[in-house]
Design a protein around this motif. Structure first.
Motif, PDB file in Angstrom:
ATOM      1  N   UNK A 128     -11.436   6.110 -22.924  1.00  0.00           N
ATOM      2  CA  UNK A 128     -10.795   5.973 -24.229  1.00  0.00           C
ATOM      3  C   UNK A 128     -10.453   7.360 -24.771  1.00  0.00           C
ATOM      4  N   UNK A 129      -9.602   7.407 -25.784  1.00  0.00           N
ATOM      5  CA  UNK A 129      -9.236   8.684 -26.397  1.00  0.00           C
ATOM      6  C   UNK A 129     -10.467   9.387 -26.959  1.00  0.00           C
ATOM      7  N   UNK A 130     -11.357   8.626 -27.588  1.00  0.00           N
ATOM      8  CA  UNK A 130     -12.564   9.220 -28.169  1.00  0.00           C
ATOM      9  C   UNK A 130     -13.454   9.821 -27.082  1.00  0.00           C
ATOM     10  N   UNK A 131     -13.536   9.160 -25.950  1.00  0.00           N
ATOM     11  CA  UNK A 131     -14.335   9.684 -24.841  1.00  0.00           C
ATOM     12  C   UNK A 131     -13.721  10.971 -24.302  1.00  0.00           C
ATOM     13  N   UNK A 132     -12.408  10.992 -24.155  1.00  0.00           N
ATOM     14  CA  UNK A 132     -11.733  12.198 -23.671  1.00  0.00           C
ATOM     15  C   UNK A 132     -11.916  13.354 -24.647  1.00  0.00           C
ATOM     16  N   UNK A 133     -11.741  13.079 -25.923  1.00  0.00           N
ATOM     17  CA  UNK A 133     -11.902  14.130 -26.929  1.00  0.00           C
ATOM     18  C   UNK A 133     -13.305  14.718 -26.884  1.00  0.00           C
ATOM     19  N   UNK A 134     -14.293  13.872 -26.608  1.00  0.00           N
ATOM     20  CA  UNK A 134     -15.669  14.356 -26.483  1.00  0.00           C
ATOM     21  C   UNK A 134     -15.798  15.269 -25.274  1.00  0.00           C
ATOM     22  N   UNK A 135     -15.217  14.877 -24.162  1.00  0.00           N
ATOM     23  CA  UNK A 135     -15.285  15.700 -22.953  1.00  0.00           C
ATOM     24  C   UNK A 135     -14.573  17.035 -23.134  1.00  0.00           C
ATOM     25  N   UNK A 136     -13.534  17.052 -23.962  1.00  0.00           N
ATOM     26  CA  UNK A 136     -12.783  18.287 -24.193  1.00  0.00           C
ATOM     27  C   UNK A 136     -13.591  19.329 -24.978  1.00  0.00           C
ATOM     28  N   UNK A 137     -14.737  18.941 -25.495  1.00  0.00           N
ATOM     29  CA  UNK A 137     -15.610  19.892 -26.199  1.00  0.00           C
ATOM     30  C   UNK A 137     -16.308  20.831 -25.220  1.00  0.00           C
ATOM     31  N   UNK A 138     -16.249  20.502 -23.932  1.00  0.00           N
ATOM     32  CA  UNK A 138     -16.965  21.271 -22.917  1.00  0.00           C
ATOM     33  C   UNK A 138     -15.970  22.007 -22.017  1.00  0.00           C
ATOM     34  N   UNK A 139     -16.441  23.039 -21.361  1.00  0.00           N
ATOM     35  CA  UNK A 139     -15.591  23.877 -20.513  1.00  0.00           C
ATOM     36  C   UNK A 139     -15.512  23.288 -19.107  1.00  0.00           C
ATOM     37  N   UNK A 140     -14.749  22.237 -18.967  1.00  0.00           N
ATOM     38  CA  UNK A 140     -14.640  21.535 -17.702  1.00  0.00           C
ATOM     39  C   UNK A 140     -13.402  21.981 -16.918  1.00  0.00           C
ATOM     40  N   UNK A 141     -13.505  21.944 -15.611  1.00  0.00           N
ATOM     41  CA  UNK A 141     -12.357  22.229 -14.739  1.00  0.00           C
ATOM     42  C   UNK A 141     -11.565  20.965 -14.429  1.00  0.00           C
ATOM     43  N   UNK A 142     -12.267  19.833 -14.376  1.00  0.00           N
ATOM     44  CA  UNK A 142     -11.558  18.617 -14.015  1.00  0.00           C
ATOM     45  C   UNK A 142     -12.398  17.362 -14.164  1.00  0.00           C
ATOM     46  N   UNK A 143     -11.708  16.231 -14.073  1.00  0.00           N
ATOM     47  CA  UNK A 143     -12.337  14.915 -14.144  1.00  0.00           C
ATOM     48  C   UNK A 143     -11.964  14.129 -12.894  1.00  0.00           C
ATOM     49  N   UNK A 144     -12.929  13.416 -12.334  1.00  0.00           N
ATOM     50  CA  UNK A 144     -12.692  12.645 -11.123  1.00  0.00           C
ATOM     51  C   UNK A 144     -13.030  11.179 -11.323  1.00  0.00           C
ATOM     52  N   UNK A 145     -12.299  10.320 -10.619  1.00  0.00           N
ATOM     53  CA  UNK A 145     -12.440   8.876 -10.785  1.00  0.00           C
ATOM     54  C   UNK A 145     -12.382   8.175  -9.424  1.00  0.00           C
ATOM     55  N   UNK A 146     -13.117   7.081  -9.278  1.00  0.00           N
ATOM     56  CA  UNK A 146     -13.040   6.278  -8.060  1.00  0.00           C
ATOM     57  C   UNK A 146     -12.062   5.117  -8.251  1.00  0.00           C
ATOM     58  N   UNK A 147     -10.982   5.384  -8.992  1.00  0.00           N
ATOM     59  CA  UNK A 147      -9.898   4.428  -9.228  1.00  0.00           C
ATOM     60  C   UNK A 147      -8.580   5.145  -8.938  1.00  0.00           C
ATOM     61  N   UNK A 148      -7.482   4.415  -8.967  1.00  0.00           N
ATOM     62  CA  UNK A 148      -6.202   4.981  -8.551  1.00  0.00           C
ATOM     63  C   UNK A 148      -5.519   5.829  -9.613  1.00  0.00           C
ATOM     64  N   UNK A 149      -5.974   5.729 -10.869  1.00  0.00           N
ATOM     65  CA  UNK A 149      -5.307   6.488 -11.921  1.00  0.00           C
ATOM     66  C   UNK A 149      -6.241   6.728 -13.100  1.00  0.00           C
TER      67      UNK A 149
END
Length: 209
Positions: A128-149
């Motif tokens: 969700x947008x709220x989940x992404x915004x929370x993750x953006x608070x941290x110094x991350x290089x990337x996000x990975x998923x076991x789905x196609x998109x």
């Protein structure tokens, strides 16, 4: 211990709806030519692959121009409860301390069990947008998923992709988590093919524990 988080590639590998199937065929054989060689023909986002910001941003970074360190680092695997279509902020807040020392967050939803089936392309979990915004608070290089998109397959605005790319982050899609991998933290590697102006590339995604 090394764990392979990549799907094998072949002519039947699932592709995003509307994309041509890959083609792997012999270009030479030992019997005929004295050596073996394979001809590849496929789109840059095949199988377990990495998306560069240039995938959707006109002036976004391409994989071939990035430092090699962009493709490895400390990873945290977050398991998503089966049956959940939305990955909410509430699913992430318990990991706040771990996220402070993480480069890649990898979401284990279990959706890879449908790899090769029509079900793989619909109703898979996304942030969700709220989940992404929370993750953006941290110094991350990337996000990975076991789905196609990173976005629902019916999406037309690809909001999650754009938001992630605008932060200069990478997206890794079509991961698969081995049953034997029980640990939640380790070193993650996802090195792409450094072709010119690379918007994406298949990768051999590996977790080292």
């Amino acid at each position: 211990m090394l764990y392979d988080l990549s799907h094998p590639l072949n002519n039947e590998s699932p592709v995003y709806p509307g994309i041509a199937q890959p083609e792997f065929k012999p270009a030479a054989t030992i019997e005929k030519n004295g050596y073996s060689e394979t001809h590849f023909r496929f789109h840059s986002h095949l199988g377990t692959h990495i998306d560069a910001p240039a995938h959707m941003l006109k002036n976004g970074a391409t994989l071939d121009k990035m430092e090699i360190s962009a493709f490895c680092g400390k990873a945290l695997i977050i398991e998503v409860e089966k049956g959940k279509q939305n990955i909410e902020k509430s699913n992430l807040v318990a990991f706040v301390n771990e996220l402070k020392d993480t480069d890649f967050v990898l979401f284990k939803t279990g959706w890879s069990q449908f790899w090769g089936e029509n079900k793989y392309f619909g109703n898979f979990p996304t942030l969700t947008k709220e989940a992404l915004d929370f993750l953006f608070l941290f110094q991350l290089k990337g996000l990975g998923f076991d789905v196609i998109s990173a976005d629902p397959v019916e999406s037309t605005d690809y909001k999650n992709h754009y938001d992630i790319f605008e932060k200069g982050m990478l997206i890794i899609e079509n991961l698969v988590f081995p049953v034997s991998l029980k640990e939640k933290k380790g070193e993650f590697f996802c090195f792409p093919i450094p072709y010119e102006n690379a918007d994406g590339s298949p990768v051999r995604a590996v977790m080292k524990i």
